[in-house]
Scaffold this motif. Sequence first.
Motif, short mmCIF file in Angstrom:
data_model
loop_
_atom_site.label_atom_id
_atom_site.label_comp_id
_atom_site.label_asym_id
_atom_site.label_seq_id
_atom_site.Cartn_x
_atom_site.Cartn_y
_atom_site.Cartn_z
N MET A 43 0.83 -1.19 0.00
CA MET A 43 0.00 0.00 0.00
C MET A 43 0.87 1.25 0.00
N MET A 44 0.30 2.34 -0.53
CA MET A 44 0.97 3.63 -0.47
C MET A 44 -0.08 4.70 -0.21
N SER A 45 0.27 5.67 0.61
CA SER A 45 -0.63 6.78 0.90
C SER A 45 -0.95 7.53 -0.39
N SER A 46 -2.24 7.78 -0.65
CA SER A 46 -2.63 8.40 -1.91
C SER A 46 -2.04 9.80 -2.11
N PRO A 47 -1.92 10.66 -1.08
CA PRO A 47 -1.27 11.96 -1.33
C PRO A 47 0.18 11.82 -1.77
N LEU A 48 0.89 10.79 -1.25
CA LEU A 48 2.28 10.59 -1.62
C LEU A 48 2.42 9.92 -2.99
N VAL A 49 1.30 9.48 -3.56
CA VAL A 49 1.30 9.02 -4.94
C VAL A 49 1.13 10.21 -5.87
N GLN A 50 0.33 11.18 -5.44
CA GLN A 50 0.05 12.34 -6.28
C GLN A 50 1.18 13.37 -6.26
N VAL A 51 1.86 13.50 -5.13
CA VAL A 51 3.05 14.34 -5.04
C VAL A 51 4.12 13.54 -4.30
N THR A 52 5.25 13.33 -4.92
CA THR A 52 6.19 12.32 -4.45
C THR A 52 7.41 12.92 -3.76
N LEU A 53 8.15 12.05 -3.07
CA LEU A 53 9.37 12.43 -2.38
C LEU A 53 10.48 12.77 -3.39
N PRO A 54 11.54 13.43 -2.92
CA PRO A 54 12.66 13.73 -3.84
C PRO A 54 13.27 12.47 -4.44
N HIS A 55 13.70 12.57 -5.68
CA HIS A 55 14.41 11.47 -6.34
C HIS A 55 15.88 11.46 -5.96
N SER A 56 16.49 12.64 -5.92
CA SER A 56 17.91 12.76 -5.61
C SER A 56 18.08 13.67 -4.39
N ASN A 57 19.29 13.75 -3.90
CA ASN A 57 19.56 14.50 -2.68
C ASN A 57 19.32 16.00 -2.89
N PRO A 58 18.35 16.60 -2.18
CA PRO A 58 18.11 18.04 -2.34
C PRO A 58 19.21 18.89 -1.72
N GLY A 59 20.12 18.25 -0.97
CA GLY A 59 21.18 19.00 -0.31
C GLY A 59 20.74 19.52 1.05
N ASP A 60 21.51 20.43 1.58
CA ASP A 60 21.26 20.99 2.92
C ASP A 60 20.24 22.12 2.81
N VAL A 61 18.96 21.76 2.82
CA VAL A 61 17.90 22.76 2.71
C VAL A 61 16.98 22.65 3.92
N ASP A 62 16.36 23.76 4.28
CA ASP A 62 15.46 23.78 5.43
C ASP A 62 14.08 23.23 5.10
N ILE A 63 13.71 23.29 3.83
CA ILE A 63 12.41 22.81 3.42
C ILE A 63 12.46 22.46 1.93
N TRP A 64 11.72 21.44 1.55
CA TRP A 64 11.65 21.01 0.15
C TRP A 64 10.18 20.84 -0.20
N SER A 65 9.79 21.22 -1.42
CA SER A 65 8.37 21.16 -1.76
C SER A 65 8.17 20.69 -3.20
N ARG A 66 6.95 20.21 -3.47
CA ARG A 66 6.52 19.82 -4.80
C ARG A 66 5.02 20.05 -4.90
N GLU A 67 4.54 20.40 -6.10
CA GLU A 67 3.12 20.73 -6.28
C GLU A 67 2.50 19.88 -7.39
N ASN A 68 1.20 19.61 -7.21
CA ASN A 68 0.40 18.94 -8.23
C ASN A 68 -0.99 19.56 -8.20
N GLY A 69 -1.23 20.52 -9.07
CA GLY A 69 -2.53 21.19 -9.09
C GLY A 69 -2.81 21.90 -7.78
N ASN A 70 -3.89 21.50 -7.11
CA ASN A 70 -4.28 22.12 -5.85
C ASN A 70 -3.56 21.54 -4.64
#
Length: 297
Positions: free
Chosen positions: A33-60
């Motif tokens: 199983m996978m959480s449906s929100p994490l299917v619609q907007v996914t985790l990083p593929h590669s290392n984002p580096g030393d950041v305080d926050i990371w984001s991704r959007e899908n429509g609303n």
Amino acid sequence: MAEFQRFAERASELAEAQEEVESKDPELSDIAMMSSPLVQVTLPHSNPGDVDIWSRENGNLSLYIRPGLQKAEDGDYETLGLPYGTYPRLIMAWICTQVTKHGRRRLDLGQSLQSFMRDLGVTPSGGEHGTTGRFQDQMRRLFSAQVGMIWSKPGREKRRSAAVADEMDLWWDPKDPEQRTLWDSSVRLSQQFFESIKKRPVPADRRILREIKDSALAIDLYFWTTYKAAVITEPVALSWQQVHDQLGADYENVSGFAREARKHLQEISVIWTDLTYQTPRGRLKLYPSRPSVPVDN
């Protein structure tokens, strides 16, 4: 010649997986199983580096992740880093599966790092470039992170933010993954995160996941097409830019993302033969398909 041999070996692996999947419907132990929100907007593929926050959007829908903290050598605190790549996806699928099956916040990880990794389809290996150290690092990053979701449209906004876990006990030694410990390692999910992943999880076939586990993009595409196939009633066409924004924002350009996505979709469709799609110029067109996990399961 070497490239052709690798292609032939991969084709043979996929053919064997197809035969296994088509020979019988998945048993309960074969379902992930996978959480449906994490299917619609996914985790990083590669290392984002030393950041305080990371984001991704899908429509609303927007996803953001804040890294947890760890104690530095000087006694101060520093960010642990964000989870990325294949391991957090496999761990998250395991978490969602356990929650769906057993309905408990506290999850036992077992007495051996090796056995837990093998349960997720990851082969343990030691050394500087081995899998065990990287796996445990990604596990700590994931369990220590805070995940937030924002649903917004004109006149309405909904927010949810939660730490993945509020308690974590890891007794494993990554240098000796076979070592059994006196106490089982465990993680207790935060109440908010626990509640969020219980809602409308997306089912998938673990036998297919085992074949694509080495690619974060392939895992994302499989869960995403599985989710889409279950909800659409007529063909849906998306530009590669739209698919990229949802699943592959780490790629430098859309054409490179589209090339990789087409390759992984072809691999997935060899095993999940009911997946119906086309890739006309600049687009991905999905058709209603029989889900890879029958609904009545």
